[in-house]
Design a protein around this motif. Structure first.
Motif, PDB file in Angstrom:
ATOM      1  N   TYR A 130       0.838  -1.196   0.000  1.00 14.67           N
ATOM      2  CA  TYR A 130       0.000   0.000   0.000  1.00 14.67           C
ATOM      3  C   TYR A 130       0.878   1.252   0.000  1.00 14.67           C
ATOM      4  O   TYR A 130       0.672   2.165  -0.808  1.00 14.67           O
TER       5      TYR A 130
ATOM      6  N   HIS B 247       2.527   6.070  -7.026  1.00 15.19           N
ATOM      7  CA  HIS B 247       1.405   6.755  -7.667  1.00 15.19           C
ATOM      8  C   HIS B 247       1.608   8.269  -7.613  1.00 15.19           C
ATOM      9  O   HIS B 247       1.526   8.952  -8.630  1.00 15.19           O
TER      10      HIS B 247
ATOM     11  N   HIS C 209      -5.764  16.616  -5.043  1.00 13.67           N
ATOM     12  CA  HIS C 209      -6.225  15.918  -6.248  1.00 13.67           C
ATOM     13  C   HIS C 209      -7.053  16.842  -7.127  1.00 13.67           C
ATOM     14  O   HIS C 209      -6.908  16.862  -8.341  1.00 13.67           O
TER      15      HIS C 209
HETATM   16  C1  HEM Z   1      -8.978   8.991 -10.567  1.00 13.33           C
HETATM   17  C2  HEM Z   1      -7.791   9.357 -10.332  1.00 13.33           C
HETATM   18  C3  HEM Z   1      -7.045   9.164  -9.011  1.00 13.33           C
HETATM   19  C4  HEM Z   1      -7.342   8.371  -7.937  1.00 13.33           C
HETATM   20  C5  HEM Z   1      -8.521   7.429  -7.750  1.00 13.33           C
HETATM   21  C6  HEM Z   1      -6.296   8.587  -6.960  1.00 13.33           C
HETATM   22  C7  HEM Z   1      -6.225   7.956  -5.730  1.00 13.33           C
HETATM   23  C8  HEM Z   1      -5.263   8.187  -4.783  1.00 13.33           C
HETATM   24  C9  HEM Z   1      -5.157   7.509  -3.528  1.00 13.33           C
HETATM   25  C10 HEM Z   1      -6.106   6.408  -3.051  1.00 13.33           C
HETATM   26  C11 HEM Z   1      -4.099   8.017  -2.855  1.00 13.33           C
HETATM   27  C12 HEM Z   1      -3.594   7.619  -1.491  1.00 13.33           C
HETATM   28  C13 HEM Z   1      -4.320   8.287  -0.388  1.00 13.33           C
HETATM   29  C14 HEM Z   1      -3.724   7.997   0.942  1.00 13.33           C
HETATM   30  O1  HEM Z   1      -3.691   6.833   1.362  1.00 13.33           O
HETATM   31  O2  HEM Z   1      -3.318   8.961   1.590  1.00 13.33           O
HETATM   32  C15 HEM Z   1      -3.521   9.022  -3.684  1.00 13.33           C
HETATM   33  C16 HEM Z   1      -2.419   9.785  -3.342  1.00 13.33           C
HETATM   34  C17 HEM Z   1      -1.848  10.729  -4.176  1.00 13.33           C
HETATM   35  N1  HEM Z   1      -2.239  11.049  -5.463  1.00 13.33           N
HETATM   36 FE1  HEM Z   1      -3.798  10.257  -6.456  1.00 13.33          FE
HETATM   37  N2  HEM Z   1      -5.411   9.496  -7.439  1.00 13.33           N
HETATM   38  C18 HEM Z   1      -5.833   9.876  -8.702  1.00 13.33           C
HETATM   39  C19 HEM Z   1      -5.216  10.773  -9.547  1.00 13.33           C
HETATM   40  C20 HEM Z   1      -4.103  11.517  -9.228  1.00 13.33           C
HETATM   41  C21 HEM Z   1      -3.510  12.505 -10.091  1.00 13.33           C
HETATM   42  C22 HEM Z   1      -3.985  12.871 -11.474  1.00 13.33           C
HETATM   43  C23 HEM Z   1      -2.470  13.018  -9.429  1.00 13.33           C
HETATM   44  C24 HEM Z   1      -1.562  14.094  -9.983  1.00 13.33           C
HETATM   45  C25 HEM Z   1      -1.037  15.037  -9.302  1.00 13.33           C
HETATM   46  C26 HEM Z   1      -2.389  12.359  -8.141  1.00 13.33           C
HETATM   47  C27 HEM Z   1      -1.457  12.633  -7.164  1.00 13.33           C
HETATM   48  C28 HEM Z   1      -1.394  12.027  -5.930  1.00 13.33           C
HETATM   49  C29 HEM Z   1      -0.444  12.366  -4.916  1.00 13.33           C
HETATM   50  C30 HEM Z   1       0.666  13.424  -5.010  1.00 13.33           C
HETATM   51  C31 HEM Z   1      -0.721  11.551  -3.812  1.00 13.33           C
HETATM   52  C32 HEM Z   1      -0.024  11.573  -2.459  1.00 13.33           C
HETATM   53  C33 HEM Z   1       0.910  10.471  -2.296  1.00 13.33           C
HETATM   54  C34 HEM Z   1       1.421  10.483  -0.909  1.00 13.33           C
HETATM   55  O3  HEM Z   1       0.634  10.621   0.047  1.00 13.33           O
HETATM   56  O4  HEM Z   1       2.645  10.355  -0.756  1.00 13.33           O
HETATM   57  N3  HEM Z   1      -3.397  11.450  -8.054  1.00 13.33           N
HETATM   58  N4  HEM Z   1      -4.245   9.104  -4.870  1.00 13.33           N
END
Ligand code: HEM
Ligand SMILES: [Cu+2]
Ligand SMILES: [Cu+2]
Lengths: 285, 593
Positions: B75, B82, B411
């Motif tokens: 995870y 991601h 996001h």
């Molecule tokens: C439908 C599209 C997307 C979904 C379903 C999605 C889902 C997620 C999920 C589930 C997490 C982790 C949340 C957590 O446990 O804290 C996450 C983290 C993140 N997402 Fe996305 N995401 C999407 C698109 C994007 C896009 C387009 C970006 C572009 C900037 C992005 C950037 C990030 C970043 C920077 C994190 C933080 C990672 C971290 O906490 O180190 N995501 N996203």
């Protein structure tokens, strides 16, 4: 038309969602109602701006969608309108920022007479230290930590001898007294977070951070770690019990002082304690 | 079409002869258009990886334990990869390497970038960084799970997945990426400053070029901070230096480190990280301005203000970084300063939004797919901008920081909003790149699912943040304050995420299918004013302009000019003597660079 209507519906739907949402803050259990108030001010202003601006856009899309023979206006700029909008935005920003900064000023100034407690984080558990009778925490350092001295207290420091050590992850606090929480970590970043108190702060290895609050409602609350600290992050939980002074005192007295934890009577000579710690743990100063 | 041009005496050898053979033409190509396509396809490919990881994470959050392969370690590895891929290897690469490469020379009337060879190296270096990144999935221990912020000490200590190899490859990959970006970035800047065709003053540049230009300047100033922090962390990890490492007792063992500062890394990281937000936002701002203007057949409202706003945002973005650190334990007095600067930046940003909406007002709005994506961008971006005011306002950040409110916020504002612009841009410029239109029906289906779906994912997520649900949590087992309804909401969000993800394959199909079967588009299907639509060939040939470079006579937004026969006048059409003083101040304004 359809697109304008859908956009408008989305905006109206968002407003309704916000008003009806069952997902909302936990009941406040500290003095930080002012944080909630500032948040509400921000919510109302931003929500109103979002709704008005986006409904305007939806209207424009519906009203000025392409029709045969229609032609767009030609209007490169409109100084007055642009200045006016800039001014209004600045006022809105100031209305959010001013209360925010005022409350922040309270947030970072610990009131006179606050008691102190230390929260010590390590992967992936919490322990706590009260300053004992002298009201002052003894100096401590990660490099002094041994199995016998899990807080890394300095045995030379008399102020540390009466410090009360709480292991097992359950912290008790007396209701109604402001408390300064001093934060220390032995390994990586952690964050002391109790949603009902609203306040939170990172624990940073190599330095001491702090925040303060007054627990106002008795009860049992969960302590979560809110800063990624490795695979066990989501399991790093603790408990804080807020109770009246009368229940708190006996609880505190159950826990050993630093001196007691080393198996000595409190009045024993400081130098002796030092010898013992150094002899067993090999922790150089 | 009026094709006014002057003979381009500087037509050099490189551009004189078109490269022969498949390899020279499409692989080791120095043509900015081919490099742009290479960047774009690579970014999309690695982005798909990030998309699949988001599915896997959402499955764990919505339906805990449903996928056996998603354990705690995985995870956190998915969260990290991601986030990092989305921000750096997808968005930054696609906006600057993809759109920047394709559009800058075409929009300013140049034959290519000024350093085509370096430009080619930039792509191959980028590809190398991607390969190193992907390799980290195959090393013992897998990729790093330190979070995309890679905060030490955690990132290089046991207890964090990928601590042995993953983190090393991650840092090496980032360092290579910065090198790639620098080669590309120097090119974009020099090209914009030096290679504009005759008449193309800075104040006649389309806003797309302005956005990409300023974003590149930000990148060149911000990425070095990432570079040095990456190198320093590598030294901490490999040679035992203590730049970021204090004395640490790691799982019962006292390590050799001492005296370093974890907060120093955070400052360096966010000194890069905040401008990075604008590195992906400003090109989006520029592109969306041009899409709205073109498809609403109306000049962009307040062009000069738009340029100033881009510059102001770019400048201010360097003095707000510590708003990511309000609860980091840094000196709390910083909070006053950074809250102030952060909320100030909202003003030029708001101006941009007003001007987009005012451009629509009294327009002749064609609800084409690019226009739909632009509208969706505005709505999503404004929603994300509003939640940014919560997080910027210090004390309001305190309860929300590190909760799902933050996940929802970023996001919306830097995840979905830029992606929506990218889609809008791809639908808009695809005809120029391929000579064919993307299928409209598929495009509309793709649009509605993506727009409404992402809103359904991320709008309710703010409320999970209000509840206080922390981010980066593998599971929420046994947390009493989280109501059951929140778990239910998480299930819906997961379902929406799966649907949105699936819809992207529709788009990929459209991309591939239309390249062969799409309706031929002609040179200028949207009846646009900017130079890229006025090329003698579509797709533009090597050297872009044939024998003669275009000459520019007007700004990029002469739509629906009163008295003009058509509702657009290309930038390279000379003024007609019989229609004097048509469009006043702006064209006269264009100061020399
Ligand atoms: C439908 C599209 C997307 C979904 C379903 C999605 C889902 C997620 C999920 C589930 C997490 C982790 C949340 C957590 O446990 O804290 C996450 C983290 C993140 N997402 Fe996305 N995401 C999407 C698109 C994007 C896009 C387009 C970006 C572009 C900037 C992005 C950037 C990030 C970043 C920077 C994190 C933080 C990672 C971290 O906490 O180190 N995501 N996203
Ligand atoms: Cu943690
Ligand atoms: Cu920021």
């Amino acid at each position: 038309m359809a697109v304008g209507v859908i956009l408008a519906a989305l905006v109206v739907g968002s407003v309704i969602f916000s008003l009806l949402s069952p997902w909302w803050f936990t009941p406040l259990a500290s003095n930080w109602g002012t944080i909630d108030d500032t948040l509400i001010i921000t919510f109302v202003i931003t929500g109103a701006v979002f709704a008005v601006l986006m409904l305007f856009m939806a209207y424009a899309v519906a009203r000025f969608r392409h029709r045969d023979g229609a032609r767009a206006d030609y209007e490169p700029e409109n100084r007055r309108l642009e200045l006016w909008l800039t001014g209004a935005t600045s006022v809105g920003i100031a209305a959010m920022l001013a209360p925010g900064l005022i409350v922040w000023n309270d947030f970072i100034r610990v009131p006179e007479g606050a008691s102190t407690v230390e929260a010590l984080g390590q992967q992936w558990s919490w322990s706590f230290r009260f300053p004992g009778a002298d009201g002052v925490l003894g100096t401590a350092d990660t490099s002094r930590i041994t199995a016998e001295n899990p807080f890394g207290l300095d045995p030379d420091d008399p102020r540390g001898r009466d410090d009360v050590l709480v292991s097992g992850g359950e912290l008790h606090l007396p209701a109604g007294t402001p408390v300064k929480v001093v934060l220390r970590s032995t390994d990586v970043l952690h964050n002391f977070y109790v949603p009902q108190f609203r306040a939170k702060m990172d624990l940073v290895p190599g330095m001491v951070s702090y925040f303060w609050f007054t627990p106002e409602k008795t009860g049992t609350y969960e302590i979560l770690c809110a800063e990624l600290c490795g695979v066990g992050h989501s399991l790093m939980r603790g408990t804080v019990v807020v109770e009246d002074e009368g229940t708190f005192r006996p609880w505190l007295e159950q826990n050993p002082t630093f001196a007691q934890s080393l198996g000595r009577r409190p009045e024993q000579d400081v130098a002796e304690i030092r010898d013992e710690v150094q002899g067993e743990g090999g922790a150089e100063p | 079409m009026a094709q006014t041009a002057f003979v381009d005496e500087g037509l050099d050898h490189e551009h004189g002869h078109e490269p022969q053979g498949f390899i020279a033409k499409y692989i080791w190509s120095q043509d900015h258009k081919v490099i742009a396509i290479q960047y774009t396809l690579t970014a999309i490919a690695v982005g798909l990886l990030a998309l699949v990881m988001s599915w896997l994470m959402r499955m764990q959050i919505g339906f805990p334990g449903s996928l056996e392969m998603v354990d705690q370690e995985r995870y956190y590895q998915f969260v990290t990869m991601h986030g990092m891929i989305m921000v750096i290897y997808l968005l930054t690469a696609l906006f600057l390497g993809g759109f920047g490469n394709y559009l800058i020379p075409l929009m300013i009337g140049a034959r290519d970038m000024v350093f085509p060879y370096v430009n080619m190296l930039s792509y191959w270096t980028y590809l190398l960084s991607v390969l190193v990144l992907v390799a980290s999935f195959f090393v013992p221990g897998g990729p790093t799970g330190a979070g995309w912020t890679l905060y030490p000490p955690q990132a290089i200590l046991p207890g964090t997945p990928g601590r042995d190899w993953g983190i090393i490859l991650m840092l090496v990959s980032l360092v290579i990426f910065v090198a790639a970006f620098t080669m590309g970035g120097l090119n974009y800047i020099t090209t914009v400053l030096q290679a504009r065709t005759r008449g193309m003053t800075m104040m006649r540049l389309p806003l797309t070029v302005w956005g990409i230009f300023v974003a590149t300047v930000l990148g060149l100033l911000a990425f070095p901070a990432l570079f040095v922090s990456g190198v320093m962390m590598l030294l901490d990890r490999l040679l035992g230096t203590s730049f970021f490492m204090p004395a640490v007792l790691s799982q019962g063992e006292m390590l050799e480190y001492s005296g370093g500062s974890p907060l120093l890394f955070q400052h360096l990281f966010w000194f890069f990280g905040h401008p990075e937000v604008y590195i992906v936002a400003l090109p989006g701002f520029g592109i969306v301005s041009d899409l709205i203007s073109t498809h609403a057949r109306k000049n962009i409202f307040g062009y000069r203000m738009m340029v100033w706003a881009i510059l102001a945002i770019g400048g201010l973005s360097f003095v707000v970084w510590a708003h990511h650190m309000y609860v980091s334990g840094m000196n709390p007095y910083f909070g006053f300063f950074f809250a102030f600067t952060t909320l100030i930046i909202a003003i030029p940003t708001a101006i941009k939004v007003y001007n987009w909406v005012l451009t629509l007002w009294r327009g002749d709005i064609h609800l084409t797919v690019p226009m739909l994506f632009s509208l969706a961008f505005i709505l999503t971006f404004v929603a994300g901008g509003m939640s940014g005011l919560f997080l910027g306002n210090v004390v309001v950040d305190v309860p929300l920081s590190d909760t799902y409110f933050v996940v929802a916020h970023f996001h919306m504002v830097m995840g979905v909003a830029p992606i929506l612009v990218i889609f809008g841009g791809l639908y808009h410029w695809y005809p120029k790149v391929t000579g064919r239109m993307l299928n409209d029906t598929l495009g509309k289906i793709h649009f509605w699912i993506t727009f409404l779906g992402t809103y359904a994912i991320f709008f309710p997520m703010h409320y999970l943040g209000f509840v206080g649900i922390p981010r980066r949590y593998f599971e929420f087992e046994g947390i009493a304050f989280i109501p059951d309804s929140a778990h239910l909401l998480n299930e819906w969000i997961t379902i929406a995420a799966l649907v949105v993800g699936a819809a992207q394959f529709l788009f990929l199909f459209n991309l591939a299918w239309s390249a062969v079967r799409g309706r031929p588009s002609g040179a200028n299907p949207w009846r646009s004013t900017t130079l890229e639509w006025q090329t003698p060939e579509t797709p533009p040939g090597h050297g872009n302009w044939g024998a003669r470079l275009p000459i520019v006579y007007r700004w990029a937004y002469d739509f629906s000019v009163p008295g003009a026969a058509e509702d657009y006048i290309p930038q390279n059409r000379p003024p007609e003597r019989d229609a004097p003083g048509l469009h006043g101040s702006l064209r006269a304004e264009g100061a020399a660079p």
